[in-house]
Design an enzyme around this catalytic site. Structure first.
Site, short mmCIF file in Angstrom:
data_model
loop_
_atom_site.label_atom_id
_atom_site.label_comp_id
_atom_site.label_asym_id
_atom_site.label_seq_id
_atom_site.Cartn_x
_atom_site.Cartn_y
_atom_site.Cartn_z
N GLU A 167 6.21 -36.22 60.17
CA GLU A 167 5.02 -35.44 59.79
C GLU A 167 3.70 -36.01 60.31
O GLU A 167 2.74 -36.21 59.56
CB GLU A 167 4.99 -35.31 58.26
CG GLU A 167 6.22 -34.67 57.68
CD GLU A 167 6.25 -34.67 56.15
OE1 GLU A 167 5.20 -34.92 55.52
OE2 GLU A 167 7.33 -34.42 55.59
N GLU A 283 16.20 -30.83 56.82
CA GLU A 283 15.91 -30.80 55.38
C GLU A 283 15.96 -29.37 54.81
O GLU A 283 15.15 -28.97 54.00
CB GLU A 283 14.54 -31.42 55.09
CG GLU A 283 14.35 -32.80 55.67
CD GLU A 283 13.01 -33.42 55.36
OE1 GLU A 283 12.33 -32.94 54.44
OE2 GLU A 283 12.63 -34.41 56.03
O1 G3I Z 1 12.93 -43.71 41.44
C1 G3I Z 1 11.71 -43.52 40.71
C2 G3I Z 1 11.96 -43.67 39.21
O2 G3I Z 1 12.37 -45.00 38.94
C3 G3I Z 1 10.68 -43.32 38.44
O3 G3I Z 1 10.95 -43.37 37.06
C4 G3I Z 1 10.24 -41.91 38.84
C5 G3I Z 1 8.98 -41.48 38.14
O4 G3I Z 1 7.87 -42.07 38.75
O5 G3I Z 1 9.99 -41.87 40.27
C6 G3I Z 1 11.18 -42.13 41.00
O6 G3I Z 1 10.87 -42.08 42.38
C7 G3I Z 1 10.62 -40.77 42.84
C8 G3I Z 1 11.63 -40.47 43.96
O7 G3I Z 1 11.35 -39.18 44.57
C9 G3I Z 1 13.07 -40.48 43.46
O8 G3I Z 1 13.29 -39.39 42.61
C10 G3I Z 1 9.21 -40.74 43.43
O9 G3I Z 1 8.28 -40.89 42.37
C11 G3I Z 1 8.98 -39.41 44.11
O10 G3I Z 1 7.72 -39.42 44.81
C12 G3I Z 1 10.06 -39.17 45.18
O11 G3I Z 1 9.83 -37.89 45.74
C13 G3I Z 1 10.51 -37.68 47.01
C14 G3I Z 1 9.44 -37.29 48.04
O12 G3I Z 1 10.07 -36.97 49.29
C15 G3I Z 1 8.45 -38.43 48.29
O13 G3I Z 1 9.15 -39.54 48.84
C16 G3I Z 1 11.52 -36.54 46.82
O14 G3I Z 1 12.59 -36.96 45.99
C17 G3I Z 1 12.08 -36.14 48.18
O15 G3I Z 1 12.89 -34.97 48.05
C18 G3I Z 1 10.94 -35.82 49.16
O16 G3I Z 1 11.50 -35.56 50.39
C19 G3I Z 1 10.56 -35.27 51.45
C20 G3I Z 1 11.09 -35.91 52.72
O17 G3I Z 1 11.25 -37.30 52.53
C21 G3I Z 1 10.16 -35.61 53.89
N1 G3I Z 1 10.00 -34.15 54.05
C22 G3I Z 1 9.51 -33.48 52.83
C23 G3I Z 1 10.46 -33.74 51.67
C24 G3I Z 1 10.00 -33.02 50.42
O18 G3I Z 1 8.76 -33.50 50.01
#
Ligand code: G3I
Length: 374
Positions: A167, A283
């Site tokens: 991105e 994705e």
């Molecule tokens: O693991 C922690 C947990 O310990 C904590 O209690 C919880 C609450 O804060 O957060 C958890 O981590 C989260 C993680 O997902 C696992 O569920 C992060 O906060 C959260 O930001 C993260 O979101 C991910 C996001 O990317 C940001 O990295 C999404 O699951 C994931 O589906 C999303 O995927 C992205 C791709 O990497 C790039 N393209 C877009 C796509 C969708 O946004």
């Protein structure tokens, strides 16, 4: 002698004209669209029969769900970690790495001989809290190259393909070059992209190096601007001898949006392929946030988008893999990221939250069955 970029500018007209023929073929396919039961062969079997990889994004915690685990093994012949390979998950501090989560997930894939993607080495999100104050113009190059050398070096030869940079384009950030104002760009300038690919190639010389991007699928000017920038960026990297091997098209689709059956993507796919690059759908999912509550109608619209999209993408021989961003509605980022106003559970993926195959699964199966073999 034309550069690739100049050749593309000349070539796009030809590929656009060619797409009118494809339109007739595609529309005739629509009339054949049959989403009734498509038989029992798994998506991985259907994909493999065409020389294509089908798979999904997973998280470690999901694998302790034995029913889901079984479906992953049955349906997928490629995997990607939804979060475990991101910068923030691997870096508890500037001078430490923690590979517990990534090792565990890669171990699962290797035990079952399923190729795994590496997502993602360089991104503007999922950065650790310490990044902002501890990474600056002076040390950013060392931080970037050390991260890539350490991570891609650790998994050298074990990763199907690396999303090296994710991105990097954002026209709404207002830069003339349409690049996103990421923390890496602000510290290193636009050279961070080339730097990342060179470091990844040095760390994992056999790895497939991918540029991954979102927002490319739409039938509107913003997506067209992004598509043009992607082609320009990739052509420029290749002209500069930068080792980039493929484009990742994220493919987060919006249910109810007008995509015109995606015919506008054919010239774009052809232009990317003419650079000598492979293409991965990295994705794929279809959000149903704006779709009617009725389950049958919702599932039908979602399935139609899956089929129409993959019918176009898989017509391009350079497309080698399709990964959905999750396999079951039981585990999707859209539950929290794009919930429905009516409070109903979202249904963006091939399997429902009881792990049953949905119309979306039928649609992917049908598109794989109709795809030309590689
Ligand atoms: O693991 C922690 C947990 O310990 C904590 O209690 C919880 C609450 O804060 O957060 C958890 O981590 C989260 C993680 O997902 C696992 O569920 C992060 O906060 C959260 O930001 C993260 O979101 C991910 C996001 O990317 C940001 O990295 C999404 O699951 C994931 O589906 C999303 O995927 C992205 C791709 O990497 C790039 N393209 C877009 C796509 C969708 O946004």
């Amino acid at each position: 002698m034309f550069t690739r970029r100049q050749a593309l500018q000349l070539g796009v007209g030809a590929t656009a004209a060619a797409s009118s023929v494809a339109i007739a073929n595609s529309l005739s396919k629509q009339s054949q669209l049959d989403l009734t039961d498509v038989g029992n062969a798994s998506l991985r079997e259907r994909a493999a029969a065409k020389g294509i990889l089908y798979g999904a994004a997973i998280e470690w915690a999901e694998l302790s769900d034995s029913g889901f685990n079984q479906q992953i093994l049955q349906e997928c012949n490629i995997l990607v970690a939804e979060n475990e390979f991101k910068f923030g998950r691997m870096r508890p501090s500037l001078d430490r790495f923690d590979f517990t989560a990534s090792d565990r997930l890669l171990g699962f894939a290797r035990r079952h001989s399923i190729p795994m993607r590496g997502h993602t080495l360089v991104w503007h999100l999922a950065l650790p809290d310490w990044f902002e104050e501890q990474v600056n113009r002076r040390n950013a190059e060392q931080v970037l190259t050390n991260h890539i050398q350490t991570v891609a070096g650790r998994y050298r030869g074990q990763i199907h393909s690396w999303d090296v940079v994710n991105e990097a384009i954002e026209p709404s950030d207002g830069r003339r070059d349409r690049l996103r104002r990421t923390p890496w760009l602000e510290r290193l300038g636009d050279g961070y992209i080339e730097l990342a690919f060179q470091a990844a190639a040095a760390a994992d010389p056999e790895g497939m190096l991918v540029y991954n991007e979102l927002g490319l699928e739409g039938n509107h000017s913003d997506a067209e601007t992004r598509r043009r920038k992607v082609v320009e960026l990739l052509a420029g990297l290749i002209d500069n001898g930068v080792p980039v091997h493929a484009l990742g098209i994220q493919s987060h689709l919006t249910g109810g949006a007008d995509y015109g059956q995606f015919e506008h993507l054919r010239p774009f796919l052809s232009d990317v392929a003419s650079l000598g690059l492979q293409i991965l759908v990295t994705e794929l999912d279809v959000s149903d946030q704006h779709l009617p509550a009725d389950l049958q109608e919702r599932d039908r619209q979602i399935a139609t988008l899956y089929h129409d999209y993959l019918a176009v993408l898989l017509d391009e021989a350079a497309v080698i893999a399709v990964l959905t961003w999750g396999l079951s509605d039981r585990y999707t980022w859209l539950s929290s990221h794009a919930p429905r106003q009516d409070g109903n559970a979202v249904r963006p993926l091939p399997l429902d939250d009881q792990l049953n195959r949905k119309q979306a699964w039928n649609a992917i199966a049908r598109a794989l069955d109709q795809a030309p073999p590689r």
